[in-house]
Design an enzyme around this catalytic site. Structure first.
Site, PDB file in Angstrom:
ATOM      1  N   TYR A   9       0.813  -1.218   0.000  1.00 15.27           N
ATOM      2  CA  TYR A   9       0.000   0.000   0.000  1.00 15.27           C
ATOM      3  C   TYR A   9       0.847   1.269   0.000  1.00 15.27           C
ATOM      4  O   TYR A   9       0.317   2.367   0.158  1.00 15.27           O
ATOM      5  CB  TYR A   9      -0.930   0.016   1.213  1.00 15.27           C
ATOM      6  CG  TYR A   9      -2.122  -0.908   1.106  1.00 15.27           C
ATOM      7  CD1 TYR A   9      -2.239  -1.833   0.072  1.00 15.27           C
ATOM      8  CD2 TYR A   9      -3.142  -0.856   2.038  1.00 15.27           C
ATOM      9  CE1 TYR A   9      -3.319  -2.680  -0.017  1.00 15.27           C
ATOM     10  CE2 TYR A   9      -4.249  -1.696   1.959  1.00 15.27           C
ATOM     11  CZ  TYR A   9      -4.331  -2.611   0.924  1.00 15.27           C
ATOM     12  OH  TYR A   9      -5.410  -3.450   0.840  1.00 15.27           O
ATOM     13  N   LYS A  76       3.769 -13.860   5.917  1.00 16.25           N
ATOM     14  CA  LYS A  76       3.880 -14.927   4.909  1.00 16.25           C
ATOM     15  C   LYS A  76       5.368 -15.158   4.644  1.00 16.25           C
ATOM     16  O   LYS A  76       5.834 -15.220   3.508  1.00 16.25           O
ATOM     17  CB  LYS A  76       3.137 -14.513   3.630  1.00 16.25           C
ATOM     18  CG  LYS A  76       2.950 -15.641   2.623  1.00 16.25           C
ATOM     19  CD  LYS A  76       1.968 -16.710   3.084  1.00 16.25           C
ATOM     20  CE  LYS A  76       1.757 -17.750   1.977  1.00 16.25           C
ATOM     21  NZ  LYS A  76       0.889 -18.872   2.419  1.00 16.25           N
ATOM     22  N   ASP A 109      -2.598 -16.909   5.939  1.00 17.02           N
ATOM     23  CA  ASP A 109      -3.745 -17.698   5.484  1.00 17.02           C
ATOM     24  C   ASP A 109      -4.251 -18.610   6.601  1.00 17.02           C
ATOM     25  O   ASP A 109      -5.469 -18.748   6.814  1.00 17.02           O
ATOM     26  CB  ASP A 109      -3.428 -18.489   4.207  1.00 17.02           C
ATOM     27  CG  ASP A 109      -2.053 -19.129   4.214  1.00 17.02           C
ATOM     28  OD1 ASP A 109      -1.209 -18.753   5.030  1.00 17.02           O
ATOM     29  OD2 ASP A 109      -1.815 -20.016   3.370  1.00 17.02           O
ATOM     30  N   ASP A 133      -5.282  -4.924   6.579  1.00 18.63           N
ATOM     31  CA  ASP A 133      -6.512  -4.456   5.952  1.00 18.63           C
ATOM     32  C   ASP A 133      -7.514  -5.598   5.825  1.00 18.63           C
ATOM     33  O   ASP A 133      -8.702  -5.452   6.142  1.00 18.63           O
ATOM     34  CB  ASP A 133      -6.177  -3.870   4.575  1.00 18.63           C
ATOM     35  CG  ASP A 133      -7.350  -3.162   3.931  1.00 18.63           C
ATOM     36  OD1 ASP A 133      -8.366  -2.921   4.618  1.00 18.63           O
ATOM     37  OD2 ASP A 133      -7.249  -2.843   2.745  1.00 18.63           O
TER      38      ASP A 133
END
Length: 220
Positions: A9, A76, A109, A133
């Site tokens: 972002y 991740k 995840d 987000d």
């Protein structure tokens, strides 16, 4: 707790076919030996040690000041070893400096699945910008939706408090929109200002109206 200045972002993007995209693609080929397709759009994902350390320390300070028991760093790192990997490395360094609060990490995840199945196992989450987000909306869904989800943006010298849902012009003037997210953002602001009594009274009043169940908006 969502880092809000870096990651995908940050706004460093290059449009498909633009000179910038072609230059970045050429640089990637030289540096990494990877050839991108000519019709590729490119976004850059910056994760810094400085930004990570700041937000993870904030998460530990928040946990400590609010009587929370655990901080979970979400990432991740198994795939993006030099961005999310840096995030995880710095998270562990900060955790080693704040041993009075429990620490763990979760892959993003898996974190989403865990929050749906076993949310009671988690307390304070700290995440890079994009994951924050997404997971914040998942969290809002667990407690009733964006209409009841407050938010605060904390900087070094200032803080701004607002609901997370954004605006809804199509509902203007219809007396339909849930004001609780805005009110709870005020609760967050009062706690930040150490106006604990006022925060408790406002939060208690909101809870009483919800429990009564008569004067609530359509989403409730």
């Amino acid at each position: 707790v969502r880092e809000n200045t870096e990651d995908l972002y940050a706004g460093i993007e290059f449009e498909r076919g633009s000179d910038g995209a072609l230059q970045i693609a050429a640089a990637i080929e030289r540096a990494a030996g990877v050839q991108l397709r000519e019709d590729t759009g490119i976004s850059i994902k910056p994760i810094s040690e400085t930004g990570t350390r700041r937000v993870v320390q904030f998460a530990f300070d928040y946990a400590r000041s609010t009587g929370r028991r655990k901080v979970t760093s979400v990432h991740k790192a198994n795939i993006m070893k030099h961005t999310d990997g840096l995030w995880l490395e710095v998270s562990r360094q900060v955790a080693a400096e704040n041993t009075d609060v429990e620490f763990e990490d979760r892959i993003v995840d898996n974190m989403c699945m865990q929050l749906v199945q076993k949310p009671e196992l988690y307390d304070v989450l700290v995440l890079p910008n994009l994951y924050g987000d997404i997971v914040s909306d998942l969290g809002a869904g667990l407690v009733g939706g964006l209409g009841v989800a407050p938010g605060g943006n904390f900087g070094i010298g200032a803080a701004v408090f607002e609901p997370t849902h954004g605006s809804a012009p199509k509902y203007a003037g219809q007396n339909r929109v849930n004001p609780i997210a805005m009110m709870l953002s005020g609760v967050m602001m009062l706690r930040h200002l150490e106006e604990t009594g006022a925060a408790d009274r406002l939060e208690g009043a909101i809870a009483a109206v919800i429990e009564e169940g008569q004067s609530v908006t359509y989403d409730m």
